[in-house]
Design a protein around this motif. Structure first.
Motif, PDB file in Angstrom:
ATOM      1  N   MET A   1       0.839  -1.202   0.000  1.00 25.86           N
ATOM      2  CA  MET A   1       0.000   0.000   0.000  1.00 25.86           C
ATOM      3  C   MET A   1       0.872   1.249   0.000  1.00 25.86           C
ATOM      4  O   MET A   1       0.551   2.241  -0.632  1.00 25.86           O
ATOM      5  CB  MET A   1      -0.903  -0.064   1.234  1.00 25.86           C
ATOM      6  CG  MET A   1      -1.670   1.202   1.556  1.00 25.86           C
ATOM      7  SD  MET A   1      -1.158   1.914   3.112  1.00 25.86           S
ATOM      8  CE  MET A   1      -2.038   3.429   3.160  1.00 25.86           C
ATOM      9  N   THR A   2       2.036   1.150   0.707  1.00 23.61           N
ATOM     10  CA  THR A   2       2.833   2.351   0.936  1.00 23.61           C
ATOM     11  C   THR A   2       3.345   2.959  -0.362  1.00 23.61           C
ATOM     12  O   THR A   2       3.117   4.142  -0.635  1.00 23.61           O
ATOM     13  CB  THR A   2       4.037   2.015   1.840  1.00 23.61           C
ATOM     14  OG1 THR A   2       3.566   1.214   2.896  1.00 23.61           O
ATOM     15  CG2 THR A   2       4.669   3.268   2.376  1.00 23.61           C
ATOM     16  N   LEU A   5       0.665   4.293  -2.748  1.00 17.87           N
ATOM     17  CA  LEU A   5       0.072   5.513  -2.187  1.00 17.87           C
ATOM     18  C   LEU A   5       1.022   6.691  -2.387  1.00 17.87           C
ATOM     19  O   LEU A   5       0.611   7.778  -2.817  1.00 17.87           O
ATOM     20  CB  LEU A   5      -0.229   5.316  -0.696  1.00 17.87           C
ATOM     21  CG  LEU A   5      -0.769   6.551   0.031  1.00 17.87           C
ATOM     22  CD1 LEU A   5      -2.176   6.902  -0.462  1.00 17.87           C
ATOM     23  CD2 LEU A   5      -0.795   6.348   1.550  1.00 17.87           C
ATOM     24  N   MET A   6       2.307   6.466  -2.090  1.00 16.56           N
ATOM     25  CA  MET A   6       3.295   7.546  -2.237  1.00 16.56           C
ATOM     26  C   MET A   6       3.376   8.014  -3.684  1.00 16.56           C
ATOM     27  O   MET A   6       3.438   9.203  -3.972  1.00 16.56           O
ATOM     28  CB  MET A   6       4.673   7.072  -1.750  1.00 16.56           C
ATOM     29  CG  MET A   6       4.758   6.948  -0.231  1.00 16.56           C
ATOM     30  SD  MET A   6       6.203   6.010   0.313  1.00 16.56           S
ATOM     31  CE  MET A   6       7.510   7.148  -0.064  1.00 16.56           C
ATOM     32  N   LYS A   9       0.150   9.862  -4.710  1.00 20.40           N
ATOM     33  CA  LYS A   9       0.080  11.198  -4.116  1.00 20.40           C
ATOM     34  C   LYS A   9       1.047  12.154  -4.810  1.00 20.40           C
ATOM     35  O   LYS A   9       0.724  13.316  -5.055  1.00 20.40           O
ATOM     36  CB  LYS A   9       0.412  11.123  -2.619  1.00 20.40           C
ATOM     37  CG  LYS A   9      -0.677  10.474  -1.817  1.00 20.40           C
ATOM     38  CD  LYS A   9      -1.905  11.371  -1.753  1.00 20.40           C
ATOM     39  CE  LYS A   9      -3.067  10.708  -1.055  1.00 20.40           C
ATOM     40  NZ  LYS A   9      -4.248  11.582  -1.011  1.00 20.40           N
ATOM     41  N   ARG A  12      -0.197  13.190  -8.126  1.00 19.31           N
ATOM     42  CA  ARG A  12      -1.312  14.120  -7.986  1.00 19.31           C
ATOM     43  C   ARG A  12      -0.812  15.502  -7.573  1.00 19.31           C
ATOM     44  O   ARG A  12      -1.324  16.517  -8.034  1.00 19.31           O
ATOM     45  CB  ARG A  12      -2.269  13.561  -6.942  1.00 19.31           C
ATOM     46  CG  ARG A  12      -3.675  14.066  -7.126  1.00 19.31           C
ATOM     47  CD  ARG A  12      -4.612  13.306  -6.248  1.00 19.31           C
ATOM     48  NE  ARG A  12      -5.724  14.173  -5.895  1.00 19.31           N
ATOM     49  CZ  ARG A  12      -6.686  13.826  -5.090  1.00 19.31           C
ATOM     50  NH1 ARG A  12      -6.681  12.639  -4.544  1.00 19.31           N
ATOM     51  NH2 ARG A  12      -7.664  14.654  -4.819  1.00 19.31           N
ATOM     52  N   GLN A  13       0.199  15.501  -6.706  1.00 18.74           N
ATOM     53  CA  GLN A  13       0.736  16.790  -6.249  1.00 18.74           C
ATOM     54  C   GLN A  13       1.424  17.541  -7.379  1.00 18.74           C
ATOM     55  O   GLN A  13       1.500  18.757  -7.355  1.00 18.74           O
ATOM     56  CB  GLN A  13       1.722  16.564  -5.095  1.00 18.74           C
ATOM     57  CG  GLN A  13       1.050  16.514  -3.734  1.00 18.74           C
ATOM     58  CD  GLN A  13       2.054  16.336  -2.620  1.00 18.74           C
ATOM     59  OE1 GLN A  13       2.590  15.243  -2.437  1.00 18.74           O
ATOM     60  NE2 GLN A  13       2.325  17.388  -1.878  1.00 18.74           N
ATOM     61  N   ASP A 302       9.062  16.982   2.145  1.00 18.11           N
ATOM     62  CA  ASP A 302       8.189  15.802   2.210  1.00 18.11           C
ATOM     63  C   ASP A 302       9.017  14.530   2.391  1.00 18.11           C
ATOM     64  O   ASP A 302       8.644  13.628   3.149  1.00 18.11           O
ATOM     65  CB  ASP A 302       7.347  15.688   0.931  1.00 18.11           C
ATOM     66  CG  ASP A 302       6.084  16.549   1.008  1.00 18.11           C
ATOM     67  OD1 ASP A 302       5.934  17.269   2.015  1.00 18.11           O
ATOM     68  OD2 ASP A 302       5.266  16.497   0.073  1.00 18.11           O
ATOM     69  N   LEU A 306       8.934  11.948   5.467  1.00 16.12           N
ATOM     70  CA  LEU A 306       8.755  10.495   5.292  1.00 16.12           C
ATOM     71  C   LEU A 306       9.872   9.730   5.987  1.00 16.12           C
ATOM     72  O   LEU A 306       9.631   8.726   6.656  1.00 16.12           O
ATOM     73  CB  LEU A 306       8.726  10.142   3.795  1.00 16.12           C
ATOM     74  CG  LEU A 306       7.478  10.586   3.030  1.00 16.12           C
ATOM     75  CD1 LEU A 306       7.695  10.478   1.524  1.00 16.12           C
ATOM     76  CD2 LEU A 306       6.277   9.743   3.442  1.00 16.12           C
ATOM     77  N   LEU A 309       9.462   9.697   9.629  1.00 13.92           N
ATOM     78  CA  LEU A 309       8.412   8.755  10.046  1.00 13.92           C
ATOM     79  C   LEU A 309       8.904   7.310  10.018  1.00 13.92           C
ATOM     80  O   LEU A 309       8.204   6.406  10.447  1.00 13.92           O
ATOM     81  CB  LEU A 309       7.186   8.885   9.130  1.00 13.92           C
ATOM     82  CG  LEU A 309       6.399  10.183   9.222  1.00 13.92           C
ATOM     83  CD1 LEU A 309       5.278  10.192   8.196  1.00 13.92           C
ATOM     84  CD2 LEU A 309       5.829  10.366  10.633  1.00 13.92           C
ATOM     85  N   ALA A 311      10.558   5.964   7.016  1.00 12.69           N
ATOM     86  CA  ALA A 311      10.774   5.431   5.654  1.00 12.69           C
ATOM     87  C   ALA A 311      12.267   5.258   5.415  1.00 12.69           C
ATOM     88  O   ALA A 311      13.059   6.130   5.771  1.00 12.69           O
ATOM     89  CB  ALA A 311      10.194   6.394   4.630  1.00 12.69           C
TER      90      ALA A 311
END
Lengths: 402, 229
Positions: A1-2, A5-6, A9, A12-13, A302, A306, A309, A311
């Protein structure tokens, strides 16, 4: 998922640059696929178009010119031959069908070709098909009547009952119109052969048209030949007889091999087109590299977040490489649309100019290797910004950038 | 045994002039499990560097940092990343939320680097911090106080052993700061996490039974050698 998702995103950004880069990939991929498909399909289609014949007999000259002129209705005529040559080859025991044709006129740019009605009944096209009438009937050889190919009928809006006056020459000149008026009595169903682009009239119609040389009134432009069997023995004998022993006529056989010569002669065009497509692909790949690399400055925080957190560096590296690959995937999806657009356009032009039909929807191996190659190239291009992302120091980049 | 144990911890940077500048020099520090300690630290006292060393974001020049029995300073970077993802929650002064991710995604992403995403727990945490109706909001759609609450939820998402908070109320007004501090302390308590909070706000420090002066703890700051980035 990670990772997905990254990647999602991030795409999209950076939506605008994502789409611009994907579009450049799409153009490159579409062009690359179209070049290959057009090259292979046209080669196969042209070689496969023999309009139901095995050979052509015509005036002394280039075999390719003779085939292009009589089968594809392109190019200038290499000259005429006496009607007796037609009679001679027709009587050959190995010949099943011999169709004389006479060229020299046009109607609004479409060739007006004189022939005999056997063309419509005796000639077997590929797949066992024969010419079929969509409307009306075949012409009367003794009257000024015409049967129009399906493509010409649609383009010029000709239908049974319509009248027209042919123009002299193979190229349309509005000041050079014949006095004779012909009546359309039939329209052929599209045969997907160059015959679709022809207006057929009785052989004598062309021979006796006002303005044509009366001394060659019985001459014809060539004879289209279909043998009784596919054994090349007879054809070889005729090849020897006309081409080696004689010096007055040309026997063009086999048609497919002669058409292949045309593609050999223009093979350099394919190479140039392929080179252009490769260069466009390289530029598009470069645009992915530049686009992601340039966005690294704004992504630093960003990435630092990450990493803070938990990563790992390799996760960040993989996300950037995957992002580059994802842009290429998006681009290649669009590329199929562009490919279809290019192919539809090319097929339409080729059909209009030659009568040869290309299929824009036909699958081709390039549709596998081009997307795979582009995605792999893009992922490779992503390694450079990924390496930059990999090396971003965390502590220095956690504070907001003012 | 202390949950967090630090001995002879040193970290220096090379100044633009080329001279090494010591920014952290902590001979000894301990934090027991489930305890809450505040460190007072003025600007330049090396507090962010100190917390970054504990979190494994920075590697020390020398010394020992043990968290839950694991020697952090000798771990390779990937292992420190893993430790940070599983045992440490970090609340930043500037929240450091990912702007392109919703509240829920910010919390879930933090989880995915650790034990793995747990949507139910992430939603429960966000509800706990009062953002149950803001799960799909982006940080820019939230007030600063709400953003800090997302950061609190994210810091607790992996059920860490210790939560590090670097000036967590620094960007909030007085009332929001009080609410945020209460929330951080309660949430840590509820989740069994120790809390090490650094602040220069007297009101914040006064709320803690145990607090120490980082300027005294850190010999580098005491000696006036600070200049940490």
């Amino acid at each position: 998922m990670t990772l997905p998702l990254m990647v999602r995103k991030s795409l999209r950004q950076h939506l605008l640059s994502t789409w611009i880069t994907a579009f450049s990939i799409a153009l490159a991929g579409g062009l690359l696929m179209a070049v290959w498909v057009v090259k292979d399909q046209s080669q196969t289609a042209f070689a496969g178009v023999n309009a139901g014949f095995d050979a052509v007999l015509g005036a002394r000259g280039s075999k390719l010119q003779l085939v292009l002129n009589t089968v594809f209705h392109l190019e200038e005529s290499p000259g005429n031959i006496p009607f007796s040559d037609y009679e001679q080859i027709r009587s050959n025991a190995a010949v099943r069908v011999a169709i004389p044709i006479a060229l020299g006129d046009n109607y609004l740019g479409y060739r007006v070709v004189g022939t005999v009605t056997n063309l419509f009944h005796d000639v077997e096209l590929s797949g066992g098909r024969r010419f079929a009438l969509e409307a009306g009937r075949s012409f009367d050889p003794n009257l000024r009547e015409a049967v129009v190919g399906g493509f010409v009928a649609r383009r010029l809006g000709l239908k049974p009952g319509d009248k027209f006056q042919p123009y002299h020459g193979l190229i349309f000149n509005p000041n050079d119109q014949h006095a004779e008026t012909y009546v359309v009595v039939g329209v052929l169903e599209p045969s997907n052969t160059p015959a679709d682009r022809v207006i057929w009239i009785p052989l004598q119609g062309v021979q006796l048209m006002t303005g044509h040389d009366p001394k060659s009134a019985s001459d014809i432009s060539g004879v289209l030949i279909k043998f009784k069997d596919t054994s090349p023995l007879t054809a070889r004998q005729l090849d020897l007889f006309y081409n080696k022993q004689g010096n007055r006529l040309t026997f063009a056989w086999p048609i497919a091999q002669i058409v292949a010569q045309l593609f050999n002669k223009i093979a350099w065009v394919d190479k140039v087109l392929a080179l252009v497509a490769y260069l466009v692909a390289l530029v598009a790949t470069g645009s992915i590299l530049v686009s992601i690399y340039n966005s690294m400055k704004e992504r630093r925080r960003d990435i630092a977040i990450l990493r803070a957190l938990g990563a790992r560096r390799r996760t960040i590296f993989a996300a950037v490489v995957l992002e580059a690959a994802a842009i290429a995937v998006l681009g290649m999806i669009l590329a199929f649309v562009i490919h279809l657009g290019i192919m539809t356009g090319v097929a339409s032009v080729v059909r209009a100019e030659t009568g040869v039909v290309l299929d824009p929807w036909a699958p081709h191996l390039v549709m596998l290797w081009a997307p795979a190659g582009m995605v792999a190239l893009a992922a490779l291009a992503g390694v450079v910004p990924a390496w930059k992302a990999y090396r971003i120091p965390v502590a220095e980049n956690l504070a907001p950038v003012s | 045994m202390a949950l967090l144990e630090i001995r002879d911890l040193k970290k220096s940077y090379v100044s633009p002039e080329g001279a090494p500048t010591v920014v952290v020099d902590v001979p000894s520090f301990q934090l027991a499990a489930s305890h809450q300690v505040a460190l007072s630290g003025e600007s330049g006292s090396g507090k962010t560097t100190f917390l970054n060393l504990i979190a494994g974001i920075l590697a020390p020049d020398s010394g020992s940092i043990r968290i839950d029995g694991v020697e952090v300073s000798s771990l390779p970077e990937a292992a420190r990343d893993r430790l940070r993802a599983t045992k440490i929650g970090y609340i930043f002064q500037t929240f450091n939320l990912l702007q392109g991710y919703t509240c829920l995604e910010n919390v879930l992403l933090g989880m995915s680097f650790g034990p793995g995403p747990n949507r139910g727990f992430a939603e429960a945490l966000l509800r706990r911090v009062g953002l149950g109706d803001r799960l799909r909001h982006y940080p820019r759609q939230l007030s600063t106080g709400q953003q800090q609450r997302v950061a609190v939820a994210r810091a607790l998402a992996n059920r860490p052993k210790v939560v590090l908070a670097d000036e967590p109320t620094g960007n909030l007004d007085h009332r929001a700061a009080g609410d945020a501090l209460k929330l951080i302390r309660e949430a840590c308590e509820e989740n069994g996490a120790a809390l090490l909070l650094v602040s220069h706000d007297r009101d914040v420090l006064a709320a803690f039974e145990h607090h120490q002066d980082l300027a005294k703890l850190n010999r580098a700051a005491a000696a006036g050698k600070e200049g940490c980035p």
